[in-house]
Design an enzyme around this catalytic site. Structure first.
Site, PDB file in Angstrom:
ATOM      1  N   LYS A  69     -15.463  28.251 -45.487  1.00  0.00           N
ATOM      2  CA  LYS A  69     -14.629  29.252 -46.165  1.00  0.00           C
ATOM      3  C   LYS A  69     -14.650  29.046 -47.682  1.00  0.00           C
TER       4      LYS A  69
ATOM      5  N   ARG B 198     -22.808  25.747 -29.928  1.00  0.00           N
ATOM      6  CA  ARG B 198     -22.480  24.319 -29.948  1.00  0.00           C
ATOM      7  C   ARG B 198     -22.244  23.853 -28.521  1.00  0.00           C
TER       8      ARG B 198
ATOM      9  N   GLY C 189     -24.701  34.724 -34.499  1.00  0.00           N
ATOM     10  CA  GLY C 189     -23.331  34.443 -34.059  1.00  0.00           C
ATOM     11  C   GLY C 189     -22.463  34.208 -35.281  1.00  0.00           C
TER      12      GLY C 189
ATOM     13  N   GLU D  34     -31.949  37.146 -33.597  1.00  0.00           N
ATOM     14  CA  GLU D  34     -30.976  37.038 -32.503  1.00  0.00           C
ATOM     15  C   GLU D  34     -31.674  37.381 -31.195  1.00  0.00           C
TER      16      GLU D  34
ATOM     17  N   HIS E  25       4.385  49.992 -47.881  1.00  0.00           N
ATOM     18  CA  HIS E  25       3.400  50.886 -48.502  1.00  0.00           C
ATOM     19  C   HIS E  25       3.277  50.537 -49.978  1.00  0.00           C
TER      20      HIS E  25
ATOM     21  N   ALA F 258     -28.501  28.200 -35.569  1.00  0.00           N
ATOM     22  CA  ALA F 258     -27.073  28.339 -35.213  1.00  0.00           C
ATOM     23  C   ALA F 258     -26.980  29.101 -33.910  1.00  0.00           C
ATOM     24  N   VAL F 259     -27.390  28.441 -32.829  1.00  0.00           N
ATOM     25  CA  VAL F 259     -27.459  29.092 -31.512  1.00  0.00           C
ATOM     26  C   VAL F 259     -26.324  28.630 -30.597  1.00  0.00           C
TER      27      VAL F 259
ATOM     28  N   GLY G  28     -14.935   5.538 -29.630  1.00  0.00           N
ATOM     29  CA  GLY G  28     -14.046   5.183 -28.523  1.00  0.00           C
ATOM     30  C   GLY G  28     -14.692   5.490 -27.189  1.00  0.00           C
TER      31      GLY G  28
HETATM   32  P1  FAD Z   1     -14.149  18.359 -33.627  1.00  0.00           P
HETATM   33  O1  FAD Z   1     -13.622  19.077 -34.808  1.00  0.00           O
HETATM   34  O2  FAD Z   1     -15.602  18.426 -33.355  1.00  0.00           O
HETATM   35  O3  FAD Z   1     -13.685  16.846 -33.786  1.00  0.00           O
HETATM   36  C1  FAD Z   1     -14.053  15.853 -32.891  1.00  0.00           C
HETATM   37  C2  FAD Z   1     -13.997  14.517 -33.609  1.00  0.00           C
HETATM   38  O4  FAD Z   1     -14.153  13.495 -32.644  1.00  0.00           O
HETATM   39  C3  FAD Z   1     -15.113  14.315 -34.629  1.00  0.00           C
HETATM   40  O5  FAD Z   1     -14.588  13.750 -35.801  1.00  0.00           O
HETATM   41  C4  FAD Z   1     -16.065  13.341 -33.935  1.00  0.00           C
HETATM   42  O6  FAD Z   1     -16.769  12.525 -34.848  1.00  0.00           O
HETATM   43  C5  FAD Z   1     -15.076  12.527 -33.126  1.00  0.00           C
HETATM   44  N1  FAD Z   1     -15.649  11.862 -31.954  1.00  0.00           N
HETATM   45  C6  FAD Z   1     -16.448  12.379 -30.993  1.00  0.00           C
HETATM   46  N2  FAD Z   1     -16.697  11.460 -30.047  1.00  0.00           N
HETATM   47  C7  FAD Z   1     -16.018  10.350 -30.405  1.00  0.00           C
HETATM   48  C8  FAD Z   1     -15.859   9.059 -29.833  1.00  0.00           C
HETATM   49  N3  FAD Z   1     -16.425   8.739 -28.670  1.00  0.00           N
HETATM   50  N4  FAD Z   1     -15.104   8.155 -30.482  1.00  0.00           N
HETATM   51  C9  FAD Z   1     -14.497   8.455 -31.659  1.00  0.00           C
HETATM   52  N5  FAD Z   1     -14.609   9.665 -32.241  1.00  0.00           N
HETATM   53  C10 FAD Z   1     -15.356  10.585 -31.625  1.00  0.00           C
HETATM   54  N6  FAD Z   1     -13.111  27.471 -35.919  1.00  0.00           N
HETATM   55  C11 FAD Z   1     -12.135  28.302 -36.327  1.00  0.00           C
HETATM   56  O7  FAD Z   1     -11.132  28.447 -35.608  1.00  0.00           O
HETATM   57  N7  FAD Z   1     -12.195  28.971 -37.508  1.00  0.00           N
HETATM   58  C12 FAD Z   1     -13.261  28.856 -38.323  1.00  0.00           C
HETATM   59  O8  FAD Z   1     -13.296  29.457 -39.388  1.00  0.00           O
HETATM   60  C13 FAD Z   1     -14.314  28.006 -37.940  1.00  0.00           C
HETATM   61  N8  FAD Z   1     -15.390  27.840 -38.733  1.00  0.00           N
HETATM   62  C14 FAD Z   1     -16.389  26.987 -38.349  1.00  0.00           C
HETATM   63  C15 FAD Z   1     -17.502  26.888 -39.170  1.00  0.00           C
HETATM   64  C16 FAD Z   1     -18.544  26.059 -38.803  1.00  0.00           C
HETATM   65  C17 FAD Z   1     -19.728  25.932 -39.717  1.00  0.00           C
HETATM   66  C18 FAD Z   1     -18.451  25.305 -37.599  1.00  0.00           C
HETATM   67  C19 FAD Z   1     -19.550  24.367 -37.205  1.00  0.00           C
HETATM   68  C20 FAD Z   1     -17.357  25.413 -36.774  1.00  0.00           C
HETATM   69  C21 FAD Z   1     -16.313  26.285 -37.130  1.00  0.00           C
HETATM   70  N9  FAD Z   1     -15.196  26.460 -36.324  1.00  0.00           N
HETATM   71  C22 FAD Z   1     -14.204  27.321 -36.706  1.00  0.00           C
HETATM   72  C23 FAD Z   1     -15.056  25.738 -35.046  1.00  0.00           C
HETATM   73  C24 FAD Z   1     -14.151  24.512 -35.239  1.00  0.00           C
HETATM   74  O9  FAD Z   1     -14.699  23.692 -36.247  1.00  0.00           O
HETATM   75  C25 FAD Z   1     -14.036  23.751 -33.938  1.00  0.00           C
HETATM   76  O10 FAD Z   1     -13.571  24.620 -32.927  1.00  0.00           O
HETATM   77  C26 FAD Z   1     -13.056  22.596 -34.074  1.00  0.00           C
HETATM   78  O11 FAD Z   1     -13.445  21.712 -35.079  1.00  0.00           O
HETATM   79  C27 FAD Z   1     -12.944  21.835 -32.743  1.00  0.00           C
HETATM   80  O12 FAD Z   1     -12.002  20.836 -32.883  1.00  0.00           O
HETATM   81  P2  FAD Z   1     -12.044  19.518 -31.978  1.00  0.00           P
HETATM   82  O13 FAD Z   1     -10.937  18.659 -32.474  1.00  0.00           O
HETATM   83  O14 FAD Z   1     -12.079  19.889 -30.565  1.00  0.00           O
HETATM   84  O15 FAD Z   1     -13.447  18.837 -32.283  1.00  0.00           O
HETATM   85  P1  NAD Z   2     -22.270  31.522 -31.409  1.00  0.00           P
HETATM   86  O1  NAD Z   2     -22.114  31.335 -29.972  1.00  0.00           O
HETATM   87  O2  NAD Z   2     -21.209  32.241 -32.168  1.00  0.00           O
HETATM   88  O3  NAD Z   2     -23.623  32.329 -31.717  1.00  0.00           O
HETATM   89  C1  NAD Z   2     -24.863  31.874 -31.298  1.00  0.00           C
HETATM   90  C2  NAD Z   2     -25.798  33.064 -31.273  1.00  0.00           C
HETATM   91  O4  NAD Z   2     -27.105  32.584 -31.096  1.00  0.00           O
HETATM   92  C3  NAD Z   2     -25.511  34.018 -30.138  1.00  0.00           C
HETATM   93  O5  NAD Z   2     -25.478  35.339 -30.619  1.00  0.00           O
HETATM   94  C4  NAD Z   2     -26.682  33.793 -29.187  1.00  0.00           C
HETATM   95  O6  NAD Z   2     -27.040  34.930 -28.454  1.00  0.00           O
HETATM   96  C5  NAD Z   2     -27.767  33.390 -30.145  1.00  0.00           C
HETATM   97  N1  NAD Z   2     -28.836  32.580 -29.562  1.00  0.00           N
HETATM   98  C6  NAD Z   2     -28.735  31.599 -28.645  1.00  0.00           C
HETATM   99  N2  NAD Z   2     -29.948  31.059 -28.403  1.00  0.00           N
HETATM  100  C7  NAD Z   2     -30.830  31.719 -29.204  1.00  0.00           C
HETATM  101  C8  NAD Z   2     -32.218  31.606 -29.423  1.00  0.00           C
HETATM  102  N3  NAD Z   2     -32.971  30.706 -28.768  1.00  0.00           N
HETATM  103  N4  NAD Z   2     -32.801  32.434 -30.321  1.00  0.00           N
HETATM  104  C9  NAD Z   2     -32.062  33.358 -30.998  1.00  0.00           C
HETATM  105  N5  NAD Z   2     -30.729  33.497 -30.817  1.00  0.00           N
HETATM  106  C10 NAD Z   2     -30.124  32.689 -29.935  1.00  0.00           C
HETATM  107  O7  NAD Z   2     -22.558  30.071 -32.003  1.00  0.00           O
HETATM  108  P2  NAD Z   2     -22.585  29.534 -33.489  1.00  0.00           P
HETATM  109  O8  NAD Z   2     -22.709  30.637 -34.466  1.00  0.00           O
HETATM  110  O9  NAD Z   2     -23.591  28.436 -33.480  1.00  0.00           O
HETATM  111  O10 NAD Z   2     -21.162  28.881 -33.635  1.00  0.00           O
HETATM  112  C11 NAD Z   2     -20.732  27.864 -32.720  1.00  0.00           C
HETATM  113  C12 NAD Z   2     -19.271  27.968 -32.457  1.00  0.00           C
HETATM  114  O11 NAD Z   2     -18.545  27.606 -33.613  1.00  0.00           O
HETATM  115  C13 NAD Z   2     -18.848  29.394 -32.124  1.00  0.00           C
HETATM  116  O12 NAD Z   2     -18.792  29.531 -30.730  1.00  0.00           O
HETATM  117  C14 NAD Z   2     -17.503  29.516 -32.709  1.00  0.00           C
HETATM  118  O13 NAD Z   2     -16.570  29.316 -31.688  1.00  0.00           O
HETATM  119  C15 NAD Z   2     -17.379  28.389 -33.710  1.00  0.00           C
HETATM  120  N6  NAD Z   2     -17.265  28.970 -35.064  1.00  0.00           N
HETATM  121  C16 NAD Z   2     -16.192  29.748 -35.329  1.00  0.00           C
HETATM  122  C17 NAD Z   2     -16.063  30.337 -36.573  1.00  0.00           C
HETATM  123  C18 NAD Z   2     -14.890  31.218 -36.842  1.00  0.00           C
HETATM  124  O14 NAD Z   2     -13.947  31.171 -36.078  1.00  0.00           O
HETATM  125  N7  NAD Z   2     -14.895  32.016 -37.897  1.00  0.00           N
HETATM  126  C19 NAD Z   2     -17.024  30.133 -37.541  1.00  0.00           C
HETATM  127  C20 NAD Z   2     -18.133  29.348 -37.221  1.00  0.00           C
HETATM  128  C21 NAD Z   2     -18.227  28.762 -35.974  1.00  0.00           C
END
Ligand code: FAD
Ligand code: NAD
Length: 474
Positions: A58, A279, A190, A211, A451, A276-277, A122
């Site tokens: 962001k 997670r 995505g 995509e 408004h 970015a396909v 952990g």
């Molecule tokens: P994580 O945030 O992945 O945290 C897990 C933590 O556990 C990590 O620090 C990891 O190192 C640690 N860990 C893992 N295994 C172990 C272990 N065995 N021992 C100790 N530590 C460990 N979501 C939104 O809602 N809004 C958004 O705008 C948004 N933007 C995003 C943008 C990007 C680029 C990405 C990649 C994700 C985005 N997300 C967004 C998704 C969001 O980041 C995740 O849904 C969220 O972080 C998940 O939280 P979590 O606590 O489950 O896991």
């Molecule tokens: P995503 O699931 O949003 O999108 C992945 C896209 O890749 C899909 O449209 C899928 O059809 C496509 N895809 C999959 N395999 C492919 C291939 N081999 N070739 C071409 N396209 C393919 O996943 P993401 O963008 O990687 O983000 C991961 C997760 O992180 C999301 O599920 C989302 O929950 C979270 N996230 C959330 C936000 C937010 O809330 N604003 C921002 C970033 C990430």
């Protein structure tokens, strides 16, 4: 073995740190173990979201939007700026500073709440013990009455386009590019592909998104996705649907892609490639063989509706379990589990989780799409309202998109709200409140909206469900 804790949380991301703080507020003795190492080589709390996800993305979206507006929005206001440039060190440095502020903030919150923090990996052992392995290989074992697994997720790697951190990058790499690439390829249209693709497109990279699926943002309502697709195209994002990557080869002049689409085999050379396909849940090294905790076919920790694993005192939350991978979904699960452990009434309503994509225009929704309701045979009625007829949006020069509200045909209960337009990441909140309270479109229509505000689009969409919007023909 050292002290016994009431709760050990493995993972200090959004799900884990919310669980820890809420449990501490309820008087429990808490330890959190986290293994994340920041790009400065130091331990950092906050997980994916704070370090390489929500917050840094962001920050870059906002910086790049300011730059883009200079050429594409300000002239309409009669303002011109000559020779606007981006200083990349400041651009990336500002983001890093924000990340540090927030990860350090979690550290402070842990201190205030008397949470003991351990840095390392952990592993859950049988009998609710947790082994911690430090970076130096040192080991210690803790015991607890309850363990919450919050190990999050990691990017999916394509076997034929492996991350090398330089040419083929993941989300972390795409948040740290030090020079605007001339061309950026993105695999996956995505949320990450669209948000981070937008960042680099706004700075001048030629961005091509491949995509695999034929539909654009298949999870969103089709009317909303259509508007978004049109607007992204106008901005220069080249989104190719139904494009399946077959090969990505790193050569001297860039990454050579071979993909197939409806016209056959195609090729493309890009300076960098963001994959970015999606997670996947991360559980490597998390569970000893005899804990009894199960993983499903997608590698996610199996839990019931209360985030309980079925093993006495072992819970799991956030990206590591079923449900959308969203930070706020993890927040709610973490807090709910803390409350359940403390004998209180936790609550997570999976039906009203809002989705937001922070592009321009923004996309936001909660509840069911029109397609889903059709498939489920639920009778519904639809109201919609365009931002083009909202005075505030026009004054802002951001009169793009619409609000679409779907209500049950008989009860009028709001079943879904879908938006694309300015500021919809904030507008969705009032719709979530209405849905949580089982509100109707009429309830929303009777609520006074200030408004001139963007929120009038929500009000008018609610009026439009009953064919009585004022500022458009119904
Ligand atoms: P994580 O945030 O992945 O945290 C897990 C933590 O556990 C990590 O620090 C990891 O190192 C640690 N860990 C893992 N295994 C172990 C272990 N065995 N021992 C100790 N530590 C460990 N979501 C939104 O809602 N809004 C958004 O705008 C948004 N933007 C995003 C943008 C990007 C680029 C990405 C990649 C994700 C985005 N997300 C967004 C998704 C969001 O980041 C995740 O849904 C969220 O972080 C998940 O939280 P979590 O606590 O489950 O896991
Ligand atoms: P995503 O699931 O949003 O999108 C992945 C896209 O890749 C899909 O449209 C899928 O059809 C496509 N895809 C999959 N395999 C492919 C291939 N081999 N070739 C071409 N396209 C393919 O996943 P993401 O963008 O990687 O983000 C991961 C997760 O992180 C999301 O599920 C989302 O929950 C979270 N996230 C959330 C936000 C937010 O809330 N604003 C921002 C970033 C990430």
């Amino acid at each position: 073995m050292s002290d016994k804790f009431d709760v050990i949380v493995i993972g200090g991301g959004p799900a884990g740190y919310h669980a820890a703080i809420r449990a501490a507020q309820l008087g429990l003795k808490i330890a959190v173990i986290d293994a994340f190492v920041g790009k400065d080589g130091k331990a950092a709390l906050g997980g994916t979201c704070l370090n390489v996800g929500c917050i840094p993305s962001k920050a870059l979206l906002d910086s790049s939007k300011q730059f883009y507006n200079i050429a594409h929005n300000l002239p309409t206001h009669g303002i011109t700026v000559e020779n606007a440039k981006v200083d990349m060190a400041t651009f990336i440095g500002r983001k890093d500073k924000i990340v540090k502020q927030f990860t350090g903030g979690v550290d402070q919150l842990f201190k205030v709440n008397k949470i003991t923090s351990f840095f390392g990996t952990g592993k859950l052992l049988k009998g609710n013990q947790v082994e911690i392995t430090g970076n130096d290989g040192s080991k210690q074992t803790l015991a607890a009455t309850n363990v919450i697994l919050a190990s999050g997720s990691v990017p999916i790697e394509l076997p034929f386009a492996k991350f090398d951190g330089k040419n083929i990058i993941d989300n972390a790499g795409a948040l740290d590019i030090d020079k605007v690439p001339k061309t950026l390829g993105v695999i996956g249209a995505g949320v990450i592909g669209l948000e981070l693709g937008s960042v680099w497109n706004r700075l001048g990279a030629k961005v091509t998104i491949l995509e695999a699926l034929p539909d654009f943002i298949g999870t969103a309502d089709a009317d909303i996705a259509k508007v978004a697709q049109r607007e992204f195209k106008k901005q220069g994002l080249d989104i190719k649907l139904g494009a399946k990557l077959g090969k990505a080869e790193i050569k001297k002049d860039g990454v050579h892609l071979t993909y197939t689409d409806k016209d056959g085999e195609q090729s493309l050379v890009v300076e960098k490639l963001l994959v970015a396909v999606g997670r996947r849940a991360y559980t490597a090294g998390l569970l000893a063989d005899d804990t009894g905790v199960k993983l499903d076919e997608r590698g996610r920790i199996v839990v019931d509706e209360h985030c309980h694993t079925g093993v006495d005192g072992v819970w799991a939350v956030g990206d590591a379990v079923r449900g959308p991978m969203l930070a706020h979904k993890g927040f709610e699960e973490g807090m709910a589990v803390a409350e359940w452990i403390a004998g209180k009434a936790g609550h997570v309503n999976y039906d009203t989780i809002p989705w937001v994509i922070y592009t321009e225009p923004e996309i936001a929704w909660a509840g069911k799409t029109e397609q889903q309701l059709k498939d489920e045979g639920v009778p519904y009625k639809v109201g919609s309202f365009p931002f083009a007829a909202i005075g505030r949006a026009v004054a802002m020069n951001e009169a793009i998109g619409q609000v679409k509200m779907i209500a049950h045909a008989e009860t009028d209960r709001i079943l879904g709200v879908h938006m694309v337009g300015p500021g919809v990441s904030e507008l969705i909140a009032e719709c979530v409140v209405a849905m949580e309270f089982k509100g109707s479109a009429e309830d929303m229509a009777r609520i006074i909206h200030a408004h001139p505000t963007l929120s009038e689009a929500v009000h008018e969409a609610a009026l439009s469900v009953d064919k009585r919007a004022i500022h458009k023909g119904n």
